[in-house]
Design a protein around this motif. Structure first.
Motif, PDB file in Angstrom:
ATOM      1  N   ALA A  11      -7.508   6.700  -7.817  1.00  0.00           N
ATOM      2  CA  ALA A  11      -6.067   6.492  -7.765  1.00  0.00           C
ATOM      3  C   ALA A  11      -5.461   7.181  -6.553  1.00  0.00           C
ATOM      4  O   ALA A  11      -5.955   8.186  -6.072  1.00  0.00           O
ATOM      5  CB  ALA A  11      -5.426   7.038  -9.039  1.00  0.00           C
ATOM      6  N   LEU A  12      -4.333   6.641  -6.080  1.00  0.00           N
ATOM      7  CA  LEU A  12      -3.592   7.249  -4.981  1.00  0.00           C
ATOM      8  C   LEU A  12      -2.336   7.909  -5.542  1.00  0.00           C
ATOM      9  O   LEU A  12      -1.542   7.248  -6.210  1.00  0.00           O
ATOM     10  CB  LEU A  12      -3.181   6.193  -3.963  1.00  0.00           C
ATOM     11  CG  LEU A  12      -4.287   5.606  -3.094  1.00  0.00           C
ATOM     12  CD1 LEU A  12      -3.732   4.467  -2.269  1.00  0.00           C
ATOM     13  CD2 LEU A  12      -4.882   6.665  -2.199  1.00  0.00           C
ATOM     14  N   PRO A  13      -2.103   9.188  -5.255  1.00  0.00           N
ATOM     15  CA  PRO A  13      -0.927   9.876  -5.786  1.00  0.00           C
ATOM     16  C   PRO A  13       0.312   9.565  -4.951  1.00  0.00           C
ATOM     17  O   PRO A  13       0.870  10.424  -4.295  1.00  0.00           O
ATOM     18  CB  PRO A  13      -1.325  11.349  -5.664  1.00  0.00           C
ATOM     19  CG  PRO A  13      -2.207  11.376  -4.464  1.00  0.00           C
ATOM     20  CD  PRO A  13      -2.958  10.072  -4.490  1.00  0.00           C
ATOM     21  N   VAL A  14       0.732   8.294  -4.964  1.00  0.00           N
ATOM     22  CA  VAL A  14       1.856   7.891  -4.128  1.00  0.00           C
ATOM     23  C   VAL A  14       2.792   6.993  -4.912  1.00  0.00           C
ATOM     24  O   VAL A  14       2.466   6.486  -5.975  1.00  0.00           O
ATOM     25  CB  VAL A  14       1.353   7.149  -2.872  1.00  0.00           C
ATOM     26  CG1 VAL A  14       0.583   8.098  -1.967  1.00  0.00           C
ATOM     27  CG2 VAL A  14       0.470   5.983  -3.238  1.00  0.00           C
ATOM     28  N   TYR A  40      -4.557  -2.654  -1.266  1.00  0.00           N
ATOM     29  CA  TYR A  40      -3.190  -2.173  -1.161  1.00  0.00           C
ATOM     30  C   TYR A  40      -2.844  -1.820   0.281  1.00  0.00           C
ATOM     31  O   TYR A  40      -3.718  -1.534   1.087  1.00  0.00           O
ATOM     32  CB  TYR A  40      -2.995  -0.933  -2.040  1.00  0.00           C
ATOM     33  CG  TYR A  40      -3.129  -1.201  -3.509  1.00  0.00           C
ATOM     34  CD1 TYR A  40      -2.006  -1.402  -4.296  1.00  0.00           C
ATOM     35  CD2 TYR A  40      -4.381  -1.258  -4.102  1.00  0.00           C
ATOM     36  CE1 TYR A  40      -2.128  -1.647  -5.652  1.00  0.00           C
ATOM     37  CE2 TYR A  40      -4.512  -1.510  -5.454  1.00  0.00           C
ATOM     38  CZ  TYR A  40      -3.387  -1.701  -6.227  1.00  0.00           C
ATOM     39  OH  TYR A  40      -3.501  -1.960  -7.564  1.00  0.00           O
ATOM     40  N   VAL A  41      -1.558  -1.811   0.579  1.00  0.00           N
ATOM     41  CA  VAL A  41      -1.060  -1.379   1.881  1.00  0.00           C
ATOM     42  C   VAL A  41      -0.409  -0.013   1.700  1.00  0.00           C
ATOM     43  O   VAL A  41       0.429   0.169   0.829  1.00  0.00           O
ATOM     44  CB  VAL A  41      -0.007  -2.371   2.431  1.00  0.00           C
ATOM     45  CG1 VAL A  41       0.434  -1.947   3.819  1.00  0.00           C
ATOM     46  CG2 VAL A  41      -0.561  -3.778   2.444  1.00  0.00           C
ATOM     47  N   VAL A  42      -0.818   0.944   2.542  1.00  0.00           N
ATOM     48  CA  VAL A  42      -0.306   2.306   2.421  1.00  0.00           C
ATOM     49  C   VAL A  42       0.298   2.734   3.751  1.00  0.00           C
ATOM     50  O   VAL A  42      -0.326   2.577   4.799  1.00  0.00           O
ATOM     51  CB  VAL A  42      -1.433   3.291   2.031  1.00  0.00           C
ATOM     52  CG1 VAL A  42      -0.872   4.701   1.845  1.00  0.00           C
ATOM     53  CG2 VAL A  42      -2.140   2.827   0.772  1.00  0.00           C
ATOM     54  N   GLY A  47       2.532   7.986   3.001  1.00  0.00           N
ATOM     55  CA  GLY A  47       1.666   7.854   1.835  1.00  0.00           C
ATOM     56  C   GLY A  47       2.186   6.864   0.811  1.00  0.00           C
ATOM     57  O   GLY A  47       1.577   6.664  -0.237  1.00  0.00           O
ATOM     58  N   GLU A  48       3.326   6.228   1.094  1.00  0.00           N
ATOM     59  CA  GLU A  48       3.893   5.276   0.141  1.00  0.00           C
ATOM     60  C   GLU A  48       3.066   3.992   0.098  1.00  0.00           C
ATOM     61  O   GLU A  48       2.711   3.426   1.120  1.00  0.00           O
ATOM     62  CB  GLU A  48       5.322   4.923   0.534  1.00  0.00           C
ATOM     63  CG  GLU A  48       5.980   3.931  -0.417  1.00  0.00           C
ATOM     64  CD  GLU A  48       7.340   3.469   0.078  1.00  0.00           C
ATOM     65  OE1 GLU A  48       8.069   2.863  -0.719  1.00  0.00           O
ATOM     66  OE2 GLU A  48       7.657   3.718   1.251  1.00  0.00           O
ATOM     67  N   VAL A  49       2.745   3.541  -1.120  1.00  0.00           N
ATOM     68  CA  VAL A  49       2.069   2.266  -1.306  1.00  0.00           C
ATOM     69  C   VAL A  49       3.141   1.188  -1.356  1.00  0.00           C
ATOM     70  O   VAL A  49       3.938   1.114  -2.276  1.00  0.00           O
ATOM     71  CB  VAL A  49       1.239   2.259  -2.605  1.00  0.00           C
ATOM     72  CG1 VAL A  49       0.610   0.897  -2.817  1.00  0.00           C
ATOM     73  CG2 VAL A  49       0.168   3.324  -2.542  1.00  0.00           C
ATOM     74  N   ARG A  50       3.197   0.357  -0.322  1.00  0.00           N
ATOM     75  CA  ARG A  50       4.282  -0.598  -0.184  1.00  0.00           C
ATOM     76  C   ARG A  50       3.955  -1.979  -0.730  1.00  0.00           C
ATOM     77  O   ARG A  50       4.866  -2.731  -1.039  1.00  0.00           O
ATOM     78  CB  ARG A  50       4.660  -0.752   1.296  1.00  0.00           C
ATOM     79  CG  ARG A  50       5.141   0.492   1.970  1.00  0.00           C
ATOM     80  CD  ARG A  50       5.825   0.170   3.286  1.00  0.00           C
ATOM     81  NE  ARG A  50       5.296  -1.027   3.892  1.00  0.00           N
ATOM     82  CZ  ARG A  50       4.227  -1.060   4.682  1.00  0.00           C
ATOM     83  NH1 ARG A  50       3.581   0.057   4.936  1.00  0.00           N
ATOM     84  NH2 ARG A  50       3.813  -2.194   5.204  1.00  0.00           N
ATOM     85  N   GLY A  51       2.686  -2.314  -0.781  1.00  0.00           N
ATOM     86  CA  GLY A  51       2.427  -3.669  -1.241  1.00  0.00           C
ATOM     87  C   GLY A  51       0.980  -3.888  -1.584  1.00  0.00           C
ATOM     88  O   GLY A  51       0.081  -3.272  -1.020  1.00  0.00           O
TER      89      GLY A  51
END
Length: 305
Positions: A11-14, A40-42, A47-51
């Motif tokens: 998992a990504l903590p974003v 995913y796009v980061v 660090g935000e997961v945008r899409g």
């Protein structure tokens, strides 16, 4: 437009943001939930997961796009200079490469499936701007690992190296590989019992030769040796000294003339991981970051600099 890419299985903590096409220097991250792969796009700065670009419904949010799904736990991604995105995976238990539309997330198979009992295209690499390289196994006779080339113009898939094409010790299941140059590769490959972990190989597609670079333990193991297109089951002794890898390694990499792999080992029910450098002249292994095991199953640790 260029993107950077990363393959992972955690998992990504974003924060999950609004879906939109990738931008310059964004990260493309392959994740999985069970047997479902997603891309995913980061934002590399925040660090935000945008899409979400690819996948089927699963963790952590609903996907975008339609078309061929990547139904496996390992997903490898590459991009071309003009921004095209390609990912490797499996579909109906066969290896496959798909092109992902960066605006919609729609996925289109490139060249369809190809015969291989190794049910996934574990790693994908951009050989040049017109072709990809993917790993697999030959489907008949001894199960020998292969590298295959995929044309981005026609979708044609053809054996490139390994299998019965290359002289020397044969790979079995090349779970990860990296380009050192257009025709020279290093590969991480599952060893055979009684040895656990991954052996590593060098593959020269020009001379059609392979050599065992290092083994994961001090024990000998069996492997096919290919001479004049004929495989003979042979016993190979240990190659190299240093920390061992008794589980798996994702991925292997090559940078500035040096070869590294991510080592995952298990002792007393606990998993440890670290980055190990291979001396390509001797096969010796050197832990440069994290945790690994010595030949006596004792922990070795190198902290971040």
């Amino acid at each position: 437009m260029r993107y950077r890419f990363l393959a992972a299985a955690a998992a990504l903590p974003v924060h999950m943001g609004i879906a939109q096409p990738p931008r310059h220097l964004d990260l493309l991250v392959g994740l999985n939930s069970g047997t479902v792969s997603s891309v995913y796009v980061v934002d590399s700065a925040t660090g935000e997961v945008r899409g979400l670009l690819s996948g089927t419904p699963g963790w952590p949010v609903a996907p975008r796009g339609t078309g061929t799904a990547l139904s496996q736990s390992w997903c490898s991604i590459v991009t071309t200079r003009d921004g095209r995105i390609f990912a490797s995976g499996s579909s109906n238990s066969k290896p496959i490469v798909v092109q992902i539309d960066p605006a919609t997330g729609n996925r289109t198979a490139v060249g369809g499936n190809w015969e291989s009992p190794f049910n996934s295209a574990a790693t994908i690499a951009l050989r040049d701007q017109t072709s990809l390289v993917v790993s697999g196994q030959q489907a008949t006779g001894p199960r020998l690992g292969t590298l295959n080339t995929v044309s981005l113009k026609t979708g044609a898939i053809a054996p490139l190296a390994g299998g019965l094409l290359c002289e020397g010790p044969g790979m079995s299941s090349p779970v990860s590989f990296a380009l050192c140059s257009r025709d020279f590769f290093v590969a991480a490959d599952f060893a055979t019992p009684p040895v656990n972990g991954l052996a590593t190989f060098e593959i020269d597609a020009q001379s059609m030769s392979q050599r065992l670079l290092t083994t994961p333990s001090t024990a000998a193991f069996s492997r096919y040796n290919v001479t004049a297109g004929q495989p003979t089951l042979s016993t190979f002794g240990p190659f190299g000294t240093g920390p061992v890898c008794n589980q798996s390694s994702h991925p292997i990499g090559h940078a500035a003339g040096r070869t590294f792999f991510g080592a995952i080992s298990q002792v007393s029910g606990a998993y440890v991981g670290g980055i190990i450098e291979i001396d390509r002249a001797t096969g010796n292994r050197d832990l440069i970051l994290g945790t690994a095991l010595d030949i006596n199953n004792q922990f070795l640790y190198v902290p971040p600099a």
